[in-house]
Design an enzyme around this catalytic site. Structure first.
Site, PDB file in Angstrom:
ATOM      1  N   THR B 161       0.868  -1.173   0.000  1.00 27.80           N
ATOM      2  CA  THR B 161       0.000   0.000   0.000  1.00 27.80           C
ATOM      3  C   THR B 161       0.912   1.232   0.000  1.00 27.80           C
ATOM      4  O   THR B 161       1.370   1.643  -1.054  1.00 27.80           O
ATOM      5  CB  THR B 161      -0.994  -0.012   1.182  1.00 27.80           C
ATOM      6  OG1 THR B 161      -0.294  -0.256   2.391  1.00 27.80           O
ATOM      7  CG2 THR B 161      -2.057  -1.072   0.980  1.00 27.80           C
ATOM      8  N   LYS B 187       4.144  -6.986   3.560  1.00 28.95           N
ATOM      9  CA  LYS B 187       3.897  -5.565   3.352  1.00 28.95           C
ATOM     10  C   LYS B 187       3.804  -4.924   4.723  1.00 28.95           C
ATOM     11  O   LYS B 187       3.439  -5.583   5.708  1.00 28.95           O
ATOM     12  CB  LYS B 187       2.627  -5.305   2.557  1.00 28.95           C
ATOM     13  CG  LYS B 187       1.360  -5.502   3.377  1.00 28.95           C
ATOM     14  CD  LYS B 187       0.156  -4.872   2.732  1.00 28.95           C
ATOM     15  CE  LYS B 187       0.189  -3.372   2.841  1.00 28.95           C
ATOM     16  NZ  LYS B 187      -0.311  -2.853   4.130  1.00 28.95           N
ATOM     17  N   THR B 198      -1.532  -1.822   7.925  1.00 30.42           N
ATOM     18  CA  THR B 198      -1.780  -3.257   8.021  1.00 30.42           C
ATOM     19  C   THR B 198      -0.505  -4.008   7.701  1.00 30.42           C
ATOM     20  O   THR B 198       0.211  -3.653   6.786  1.00 30.42           O
ATOM     21  CB  THR B 198      -2.874  -3.701   7.032  1.00 30.42           C
ATOM     22  OG1 THR B 198      -4.127  -3.282   7.537  1.00 30.42           O
ATOM     23  CG2 THR B 198      -2.907  -5.208   6.884  1.00 30.42           C
ATOM     24  N   GLU B 288       6.013   4.377   8.687  1.00 29.93           N
ATOM     25  CA  GLU B 288       5.714   5.676   8.086  1.00 29.93           C
ATOM     26  C   GLU B 288       6.629   6.768   8.625  1.00 29.93           C
ATOM     27  O   GLU B 288       6.663   7.032   9.817  1.00 29.93           O
ATOM     28  CB  GLU B 288       4.261   6.037   8.342  1.00 29.93           C
ATOM     29  CG  GLU B 288       3.342   5.179   7.503  1.00 29.93           C
ATOM     30  CD  GLU B 288       2.138   4.758   8.261  1.00 29.93           C
ATOM     31  OE1 GLU B 288       1.253   4.180   7.639  1.00 29.93           O
ATOM     32  OE2 GLU B 288       2.088   5.012   9.477  1.00 29.93           O
ATOM     33  N   ASN B 411      -0.022  10.682   7.791  1.00 30.47           N
ATOM     34  CA  ASN B 411      -1.272  10.231   8.397  1.00 30.47           C
ATOM     35  C   ASN B 411      -2.271  11.331   8.702  1.00 30.47           C
ATOM     36  O   ASN B 411      -3.386  11.045   9.107  1.00 30.47           O
ATOM     37  CB  ASN B 411      -0.965   9.465   9.687  1.00 30.47           C
ATOM     38  CG  ASN B 411      -0.288   8.165   9.378  1.00 30.47           C
ATOM     39  OD1 ASN B 411      -0.758   7.424   8.540  1.00 30.47           O
ATOM     40  ND2 ASN B 411       0.831   7.892  10.031  1.00 30.47           N
ATOM     41  N   SER B 416      -4.766  18.126   2.886  1.00 29.55           N
ATOM     42  CA  SER B 416      -4.409  19.503   2.545  1.00 29.55           C
ATOM     43  C   SER B 416      -3.560  19.529   1.280  1.00 29.55           C
ATOM     44  O   SER B 416      -3.175  18.499   0.765  1.00 29.55           O
ATOM     45  CB  SER B 416      -3.673  20.164   3.701  1.00 29.55           C
ATOM     46  OG  SER B 416      -2.536  19.407   4.044  1.00 29.55           O
TER      47      SER B 416
END
Lengths: 416, 416
Positions: B161, B187, B198, B288, B411, B416
């Protein structure tokens, strides 16, 4: 560094309330130069003889030296002085830390004319750095000489670290038809480079209430207030909340209260819980980088305890908090946070809402879901998240703020 | 959206390993157009008859529909096909979600020539959006026709993803002196706008190992690997790790293993644990916004369980993680995280280190503390935090990454 170049939180109240004197309480602030230069960093309060005290402290297994000191001396129930410094938390300083607390208490006791064990101490600021308590010499004496019954806003300012606004509130209540007054100050989950967030709060009243009763009221009142707010799930080694009752209102005919079940306490209880809740909310509204104040209401849980755990799981979830910062009604992350709490939950009975808008009903997107209305709602400063688990009657409400880039900046980027 | 304009994690391995075919496993990827346009979003694997299967899944109380399906069908122990799609997680989709899984299994079973309950399914991507499983019609048939024994890197890519690099690894092991091979893909905790992280991982071997043995190996192996990494403390509703054994190595004389205590399994166990650990590390390195890979080693705890809780408390603390992002050796925050874990700890017995550098000794700053050396160490990509509680013999190691502004951006800021 406190306040420097950091804009005031957009969630700060528009005006400061006028907090009246509390008979039996006098105080002054001073520059002891513990760490900051050119700002008041010590608050010294003198309490009239007979003042009763109660306290609740961090649940950390590694508490600071001042927390240890306060816990030890709380059992005697009476207090004559409070010393709070900002700039150094005197935490994780080993034997030196205990010595520093002892010396502080001795200096304060001499200035206040009381026993060291009647002095209560809190420190906030860097940790792991020895606190040089000799800096209080002379300073506390001098404070005692010019101690006055106000202004409370100065006390609130002296205990700040990276708070962006001072927090001082007041309430009135009646006991047996006669008025008593409450004043409280707090400092928030502000970070002081390079160290940790700490919550300190001190509440005073002139009501004549015995220490065991005070303790019962405080221990109960903290559950729905300070123990129901979370900025980032991290717990300071120094968190301290104390309640002092000077008893001076007895002179105006307020009866002495010695039993927690005394029916004449009901108005006071309400006022106390109300000031604790608003102080806790102010702490939350001044959370590092906070742009939104968030209420999380969980209903329909298996029990109240279970509801609170689920509510905290939502309020502490970085993914929920970043979505709030992004003004995104990401109810999927709320589901995720419910699911990870480990408490009884049934995906197909779960309802989720933002404000009054139901976004998910019984485990799937609500047929009435209106993306435009929800997006508009998410732009507000005050967001309410509701989660009904559909299982039982347990409910709980907690408060938090969003997780913004400013949080990371304040807590991570200060070296650059 | 996956990969778009997002630079590859600086922690990505410099080169991709060559992952060999696993006899008995063939697969293909396709564009089903579930959500993404112009990229492979489905991976369909065909498994030869006799393939044994084991799995571990999210502990979320609100799991996705595919997780429910896999759990139900795991008990039979055999598998003939795997369908994984990215772009839609089919989570929190109510009755429609169950129907979509059922239809996917039926389409896959027809294409693979097996029963629907021999098909295992995982979905990752947005949640709360119904998954249109009719999109698999034709696509899986076509995949079955051109299924081949590689390349694994394509499978790893199709299930991504917001991962910034594909994750495919291999190991070799010997059972009774004869070689077997393992291949695995994963992943990571990548976010897919506007939804949740996930972790999916699928591991294959040609070793002839019975399902109950596989399950025991996997349940044990996951503890020190996938269950010992954390990016942000949030748990997906879809986390899935499955292990498949085709048994094809029996043709080369590898004996069938039906007992978990079989001494001939020791090499295989090591190889399996090693690939699980490295896959888990890759997930963490692609967390992330991650800029640093962090190992947290706790020793001297009251028990292993207690050590793991303390280690996770450190690894999940936003204040520890932002300090790491700021390259700040803020050991005070490590003390804070130890203290808040609620596990037995004694401030005055606590030693803290970064890498080999002791920063705190028995509850206070180490006399040997060298700020310059520590600051230099904190600039590295790989950071080790050690905490010795000085109480017992319990120990645990977990892995995490730092918390950067990029995490909040990924996240929270995508609107924006």
């Amino acid at each position: 560094m406190a306040g420097k170049d950091v804009p005031v939180s957009p969630l700060a109240p528009k005006r400061q309330p006028k907090v009246p004197p509390i008979p039996g309480v006098r105080f002054a602030t001073a520059e002891a130069g513990i760490r900051y230069k050119g700002r008041q960093d010590v608050w010294f309060a003198l309490l009239d003889q007979g003042t009763q005290v109660a306290g609740v402290f961090t649940r950390s297994k590694c508490p600071s030296a001042p927390v240890d000191w306060c816990r030890e001396n709380l059992s005697q129930g009476s207090a004559r002085a409070v010393v709070v410094n900002s700039g150094n938390a005197n935490a994780f300083t080993g034997l030196k830390g205990r010595d520093a607390v002892k010396l502080t208490a001795e200096i304060a006791a001499k200035a206040a004319g009381c026993k060291p064990e009647e002095v209560f101490i809190a420190s906030t600021g860097v940790i792991g750095e020895p606190l040089d308590a000799t800096k209080f010499k002379g300073v506390l004496d001098e404070c005692a000489k010019r101690a006055a019954d106000g202004p409370w806003i100065d006390a609130a300012k002296a205990i700040m670290t990276t708070d962006t606004f001072p927090k001082a509130l007041t309430r009135k209540a009646k006991i047996d038809g006669k008025e008593v007054v409450i004043a409280g100050i707090a400092k928030g989950a502000g970070m002081i480079a390079p160290d940790m967030a700490t919550m300190l709060s001190f509440v005073f009243t002139d009501a004549p209430i015995a220490a065991p009763v005070l303790q019962a009221l405080l221990s109960k009142g903290v559950k729905g207030s300070f123990n129901a707010v979370t900025v980032d799930s991290d717990t300071s080694t120094s968190d301290t909340l104390m309640l002092f009752a000077t008893g001076k209102a007895a002179a105006r005919g307020v009866p002495a209260i010695t039993e927690v079940n005394d029916i004449r306490l009901s108005g006071f209880k309400r006022a106390l819980n109300s000031i604790l809740l608003e102080l806790a909310h102010l702490v939350c509204k001044d959370g590092e980088g906070a742009r939104k104040f968030v209420e999380v209401r969980v209903t329909g849980a298996a029990s109240a305890r279970s509801a609170k755990r689920v509510a905290l799981s939502i309020a502490n979830s970085p993914l929920v908090k970043t979505a709030l910062a992004g003004e995104d009604a990401n109810w999927g992350r709320v589901v995720m946070a419910v699911g990870k709490a480990g408490e009884p939950a049934d995906r197909d009975k779960l309802d989720i809402g933002f404000g009054d808008i139901v976004v998910a009903k019984q485990g799937a997107r609500a047929p009435s879901y209106d993306e435009v209305a929800v997006s508009e709602y998410m732009k507000g400063d005050n967001i309410v998240i509701t989660a009904d688990l559909g299982l039982g009657r347990g409910k709980a409400t907690v408060w938090t703020c969003d997780l913004t880039k400013a949080y990371v900046e304040i807590n991570g980027d200060y070296r650059s």
